[in-house]
Design a protein around this motif. Structure first.
Motif, PDB file in Angstrom:
ATOM      1  N   PRO A 326      41.245  32.650  57.388  1.00 55.82           N
ATOM      2  CA  PRO A 326      39.991  32.022  56.952  1.00 55.82           C
ATOM      3  C   PRO A 326      39.490  30.920  57.876  1.00 55.82           C
ATOM      4  O   PRO A 326      38.282  30.744  58.018  1.00 55.82           O
ATOM      5  N   TRP A 327      40.385  30.155  58.509  1.00 57.87           N
ATOM      6  CA  TRP A 327      39.895  29.066  59.354  1.00 57.87           C
ATOM      7  C   TRP A 327      39.089  29.608  60.516  1.00 57.87           C
ATOM      8  O   TRP A 327      38.092  28.994  60.929  1.00 57.87           O
ATOM      9  N   TRP A 328      39.493  30.758  61.050  1.00 55.91           N
ATOM     10  CA  TRP A 328      38.768  31.334  62.186  1.00 55.91           C
ATOM     11  C   TRP A 328      37.421  31.913  61.750  1.00 55.91           C
ATOM     12  O   TRP A 328      36.405  31.724  62.413  1.00 55.91           O
ATOM     13  N   THR A 329      37.390  32.618  60.615  1.00 55.99           N
ATOM     14  CA  THR A 329      36.131  33.204  60.150  1.00 55.99           C
ATOM     15  C   THR A 329      35.142  32.130  59.710  1.00 55.99           C
ATOM     16  O   THR A 329      33.934  32.244  59.965  1.00 55.99           O
ATOM     17  N   LEU A 330      35.630  31.066  59.066  1.00 56.75           N
ATOM     18  CA  LEU A 330      34.740  29.971  58.681  1.00 56.75           C
ATOM     19  C   LEU A 330      34.179  29.259  59.904  1.00 56.75           C
ATOM     20  O   LEU A 330      32.975  28.961  59.980  1.00 56.75           O
ATOM     21  N   LEU A 331      35.048  28.986  60.863  1.00 56.78           N
ATOM     22  CA  LEU A 331      34.603  28.301  62.075  1.00 56.78           C
ATOM     23  C   LEU A 331      33.612  29.153  62.861  1.00 56.78           C
ATOM     24  O   LEU A 331      32.591  28.656  63.356  1.00 56.78           O
ATOM     25  N   THR A 332      33.888  30.453  62.965  1.00 56.18           N
ATOM     26  CA  THR A 332      32.992  31.351  63.690  1.00 56.18           C
ATOM     27  C   THR A 332      31.637  31.446  63.008  1.00 56.18           C
ATOM     28  O   THR A 332      30.588  31.436  63.668  1.00 56.18           O
ATOM     29  N   ALA A 333      31.627  31.534  61.676  1.00 58.57           N
ATOM     30  CA  ALA A 333      30.365  31.603  60.943  1.00 58.57           C
ATOM     31  C   ALA A 333      29.549  30.333  61.138  1.00 58.57           C
ATOM     32  O   ALA A 333      28.329  30.380  61.336  1.00 58.57           O
ATOM     33  N   ALA A 334      30.216  29.180  61.116  1.00 55.60           N
ATOM     34  CA  ALA A 334      29.512  27.911  61.332  1.00 55.60           C
ATOM     35  C   ALA A 334      28.948  27.840  62.748  1.00 55.60           C
ATOM     36  O   ALA A 334      27.797  27.426  62.956  1.00 55.60           O
ATOM     37  N   ARG A 335      29.745  28.237  63.743  1.00 53.75           N
ATOM     38  CA  ARG A 335      29.278  28.193  65.130  1.00 53.75           C
ATOM     39  C   ARG A 335      28.062  29.094  65.334  1.00 53.75           C
ATOM     40  O   ARG A 335      27.102  28.706  66.002  1.00 53.75           O
ATOM     41  N   ASP A 336      28.074  30.289  64.750  1.00 55.41           N
ATOM     42  CA  ASP A 336      26.958  31.215  64.925  1.00 55.41           C
ATOM     43  C   ASP A 336      25.670  30.637  64.337  1.00 55.41           C
ATOM     44  O   ASP A 336      24.596  30.749  64.939  1.00 55.41           O
ATOM     45  N   GLU A 337      25.755  30.018  63.161  1.00 54.20           N
ATOM     46  CA  GLU A 337      24.556  29.460  62.534  1.00 54.20           C
ATOM     47  C   GLU A 337      24.052  28.235  63.285  1.00 54.20           C
ATOM     48  O   GLU A 337      22.849  28.046  63.448  1.00 54.20           O
ATOM     49  N   ALA A 430      43.166  34.140  67.544  1.00 52.99           N
ATOM     50  CA  ALA A 430      43.378  33.140  66.497  1.00 52.99           C
ATOM     51  C   ALA A 430      44.779  33.251  65.914  1.00 52.99           C
ATOM     52  O   ALA A 430      45.455  32.248  65.676  1.00 52.99           O
ATOM     53  N   LYS A 431      45.232  34.500  65.709  1.00 53.14           N
ATOM     54  CA  LYS A 431      46.573  34.693  65.163  1.00 53.14           C
ATOM     55  C   LYS A 431      47.638  34.221  66.137  1.00 53.14           C
ATOM     56  O   LYS A 431      48.621  33.577  65.747  1.00 53.14           O
ATOM     57  N   LEU A 432      47.442  34.512  67.435  1.00 56.47           N
ATOM     58  CA  LEU A 432      48.396  34.070  68.447  1.00 56.47           C
ATOM     59  C   LEU A 432      48.408  32.549  68.549  1.00 56.47           C
ATOM     60  O   LEU A 432      49.463  31.929  68.704  1.00 56.47           O
ATOM     61  N   PHE A 433      47.213  31.962  68.421  1.00 54.03           N
ATOM     62  CA  PHE A 433      47.126  30.503  68.511  1.00 54.03           C
ATOM     63  C   PHE A 433      47.898  29.835  67.374  1.00 54.03           C
ATOM     64  O   PHE A 433      48.518  28.780  67.568  1.00 54.03           O
ATOM     65  N   GLU A 434      47.850  30.422  66.167  1.00 53.04           N
ATOM     66  CA  GLU A 434      48.583  29.845  65.039  1.00 53.04           C
ATOM     67  C   GLU A 434      50.073  29.754  65.337  1.00 53.04           C
ATOM     68  O   GLU A 434      50.763  28.850  64.833  1.00 53.04           O
ATOM     69  N   GLN A 435      50.581  30.676  66.142  1.00 56.30           N
ATOM     70  CA  GLN A 435      52.016  30.739  66.412  1.00 56.30           C
ATOM     71  C   GLN A 435      52.421  29.905  67.617  1.00 56.30           C
ATOM     72  O   GLN A 435      53.591  29.873  67.982  1.00 56.30           O
ATOM     73  N   SER A 436      51.432  29.257  68.251  1.00 55.30           N
ATOM     74  CA  SER A 436      51.726  28.451  69.441  1.00 55.30           C
ATOM     75  C   SER A 436      51.580  26.977  69.112  1.00 55.30           C
ATOM     76  O   SER A 436      50.877  26.597  68.183  1.00 55.30           O
ATOM     77  N   GLY A 437      52.217  26.145  69.859  1.00 55.11           N
ATOM     78  CA  GLY A 437      52.085  24.705  69.691  1.00 55.11           C
ATOM     79  C   GLY A 437      52.866  24.196  68.496  1.00 55.11           C
ATOM     80  O   GLY A 437      53.364  24.946  67.660  1.00 55.11           O
TER      81      GLY A 437
END
Length: 741
Positions: A326-337, A430-437
């Motif tokens: 959800p964090w990626w889809t929410l962020l992407t939707a906000a960026r597009d608008e 986004a999924k790979l990023f969650e597993q890094s850091g």
């Protein structure tokens, strides 16, 4: 060919520095009569007398809604105008404070923008206020679109207001504004008439398009036939058995037949008010109702009421749940608008800046890869570059360049692919990023805050279809909002979530079932605790009463009632009293009680808006303080109680339900303190016998609720002399059941 007119007349002001205009209400009534006359204007007229700034803006926005190239709109604004340079012309509303002109005034820019972007073919704006000449000239649109602005000249005394408006009324009523003597008062006729006949201070006239074809009104003294105008809205129509009936679909409604738009306007006004007062705090609203109760329809009506003040991000949770976290889809939707709102060029700049921002925050590995690529390409070039600059050497150089390109292109392509993962430009990334850091979600929250700061307006997410998602998706989305995005910016985002509350509660209770026994409270299971923590305001869907159902069916079937004229007269009288009287809640409810059921169904929206007026709200909140001892030890109790009461009062009023203040207040206390008990009593009102007489508790309540139903605290609230006891009939009324209605 619709013809709509709005008369906004501000004659009384809360700020003593703004002089009252006692002559204006009578002038507004005269103008409304002329414009609505079947032999003159034939407009569908709405009068807004002494509106607040929020109501002022909402009325104007609604005027230009759902109009097309063949339609005509007329807007009259009378009152005080202010030159708030560099802000330009602003109109004063009843709650205007000169100390805060930005918040409490209505900018002329609102009307200017609507004129520039509406699809309405013909538009007339008449301004009778100070500094009206500051209104911007209309922009030319389509060749057939006509725009006329008539602005009164600045005056030293507002006594000139009567001169200008009276001249306008006289020209339309008598027909002397028909300078062409052809039976039609055109835009050209009206502008010339007002310039020639308005005393010593003729108005400023601005226009665009063919004024000669702008049909403002008919000359009532002419015998010319008026077959080119539509019948009056609401006029009595012959009822024919073979009348055509429009087909309807099951998609979310766009036309308001059940007063959903009034509820949407009240919710939007509250969100705007909260955002102005607390711009750095998020606010979450839950539209709660089972499938098919109109949640998506209510969202549709909320949109136009918010789009002027907020950037709207529409989020279909069911569709997005299949893509990524959800964090990626929410962020992407906000960026597009945000990008779409900025325009093409600024959107490109935003994407570049966002890429650099992501690199700065999370792309260390990506930057390192690019550095290695650059060093490799440079070393390769140095190694292969010829020592001599002869022709043969240049040929060798060309070969070197070719070799370098051949070697670096695959590497560059690989780096681009890697960037989609390292910089989470894709769902897999986004999924790979969650597993890094060590703490990637902190970076996500920081980036979301940065992105919201690029928006020109505060952002509100409109989340729909969450109650079609599985429990994991439901909990993940709401937890993401709560932990990552809420209060993540100085301009914090708002969320309006339309979903079945039972579905959301069950999702939390299923996922965290092992914690239920140790966390849940009597009458407040785990699911309720989560939702109370998430949402500041829960709005249950209104019921459809019998009078509203009859009105709804009649409109769908296009049936005209022979008593429509009598009802229309009663409605006009009620609306005038609701607009002019700013009394207490009890007085407004008594006015509804005195009206017929047909008239009540028409004016409940006006009554709900009257109850929302600041003065009425303050008096109601003061009256509710006596219930503080019944709210328990929750520090948020009073705030939740007031919010819950305001929503329930608005919804019951829109249903035509005038349940007493104290009775409804007790019912809201039950909702705030014991929501599970509340739901059971709402579904089974006779079960209250088990509360009032603990001996019967086992006969009316399931085992999980028997202890709380038999408790002295619950009985103290239910049997309180302040509005109680909450017997079965009173509970039914609080729930919207009007019995024989």
């Amino acid at each position: 060919m619709a013809r709509k007119a709005l008369i906004v007349a501000c004659s009384k002001f809360d700020d003593d520095r703004l002089a009252d205009l006692p002559e204006l209400p009578a002038l507004a009534a005269e103008l409304a009569a002329v414009l609505g006359d079947s032999t003159i204007g034939r407009y569908e007229v709405t009068v807004a007398l002494d509106p607040t700034a929020l109501e002022f803006r909402r009325r104007i926005s609604r005027l230009f809604k759902d109009v097309g190239p063949a339609d005509t709109v007329l807007l009259y604004i009378g009152g005080h105008g202010m030159n708030t340079a560099p802000g330009g012309l602003r109109f004063a509303a009843s709650d205007t404070r000169l100390s805060s002109p930005v918040v409490n005034f209505v900018p002329a820019e609102l009307v200017e923008d609507l004129l520039d972007h509406t699809s309405c073919g013909n538009a007339v704006v008449v301004l009778d206020c100070d500094h009206a000449e500051l209104f911007r000239s209309p922009r030319p649109l389509r060749p057939t679109f006509a725009r006329l602005i008539v602005a009164s000249e600045p005056v030293a005394s507002r006594g000139m207001l009567a001169d200008f408006t009276a001249t306008l009324i006289e020209g339309l009523r008598t027909g002397i504004a028909d300078l062409g003597l052809d039976g039609v008062i055109t835009g050209e006729d009206l502008s010339r008439y007002l310039v020639d006949f308005t005393g010593q201070r003729p108005p400023a006239v601005m226009w665009a398009g063919p004024l000669g074809e702008l049909h403002i009104a008919d000359n009532p003294s002419s015998r010319r036939q008026k077959s080119d105008l539509p019948p009056l809205p609401g006029a009595a129509a012959e009822v024919r058995p073979d009348a055509d009936v429009d087909w309807t679909s099951d998609s979310p409604a766009r036309d308001d037949l059940l007063h959903r738009e009034d509820l949407a306007a009240l919710l939007a006004d509250q969100l705007i008010e909260i955002q102005l007062k607390q711009p750095d705090s998020s606010f979450l609203v839950h539209l709660d109702g089972a499938w098919g109760t109109g949640k998506s329809t209510l969202l549709n009506f909320i949109r136009p009421n918010l789009e002027k003040n907020f950037l709207l991000v529409e989020f279909d949770a069911w569709r997005q749940a299949r893509l990524a976290h959800p964090w990626w889809t929410l962020l992407t939707a906000a960026r597009d608008e945000i990008a779409a709102d900025l325009g093409w060029w600024r959107a490109k700049v935003l994407r570049v800046r966002e890429s650099f921002n992501r690199v700065r925050r999370t792309g260390a590995q990506y930057v390192f890869a690019l550095g290695v690529l650059a060093l490799f390409a440079g070393g390769l070039a140095f190694w292969l570059w010829p020592a001599k600059g002869t022709a043969a050497g240049w040929n060798e150089a060309a070969k070197v360049v070719t070799a370098v390109l051949a070697a670096t292109i695959p590497l560059w392509t690989g780096s681009l692919i890697a960037s989609r993962y390292l910089l989470w430009n894709s769902a897999r990334g986004a999924k790979l990023f969650e597993q890094s850091g060590t703490n990637p979600m902190t970076e996500v929250s920081a980036h979301f805050s940065w992105l919201l700061g690029r928006s020109k307006k505060p952002v509100v997410f409109l989340v729909d279809d969450l109650d079609r998602c599985g429990q994991e998706q439901v909990v993940d989305l709401l937890d993401t909002v709560q932990t990552l995005f809420r209060d993540s910016s100085r301009q914090a985002p708002f969320f309006v979530v339309a979903a079945d509350g039972a579905w959301l509660r069950k999702s939390y209770e299923t996922k965290y079932t092992t914690f239920d026994e140790c966390v849940a409270r009597p009458g407040k299971p785990l699911g309720y605790l989560f939702l109370d923590k998430l949402f500041q305001l829960t709005v249950p869907m209104p019921l459809v009463t019998s009078s509203l159902r009859k009105l709804y069916v009649d409109r769908l079937l296009q049936v005209a009632d022979p008593a429509d004229a009598q009802v229309a007269a009663e409605v006009d009288s009620l609306r005038e009293r609701l607009t002019s009287d700013r009394g207490q809640e009890r007085e407004i409810l008594e006015l509804l009680d005195e009206s017929s059921s047909a008239a009540k169904a028409e004016v409940v929206g006006d009554a709900a808006r009257a109850l929302y007026q600041p003065g009425t709200r303050k008096r109601t909140e003061h009256a509710l303080r006596k219930f503080a001892p019944l709210l328990g030890d929750n520090p948020r109790g009073m705030k939740l109680f007031v919010n819950t009461y305001s929503v329930f009062r608005a919804i019951r009023t829109l249903e035509g339900n005038t349940v007493g203040t104290d009775t409804l207040a007790l019912w809201c206390i039950v909702r705030v303190r014991w929501p599970d008990l509340f739901d059971h009593l709402q579904a089974n009102p006779p079960a209250v016998a088990g509360v009032l007489d603990p001996i019967l508790v086992g006969d009316h309540f399931p085992e999980r609720l028997q202890d709380v139903a038999a408790s002295a605290e619950v009985r103290e609230v239910m049997a309180s002399p302040m509005g109680g006891p909450l017997f079965e009939d009173r509970i039914k009324q609080c729930c919207g059941d009007l019995g024989g209605d």
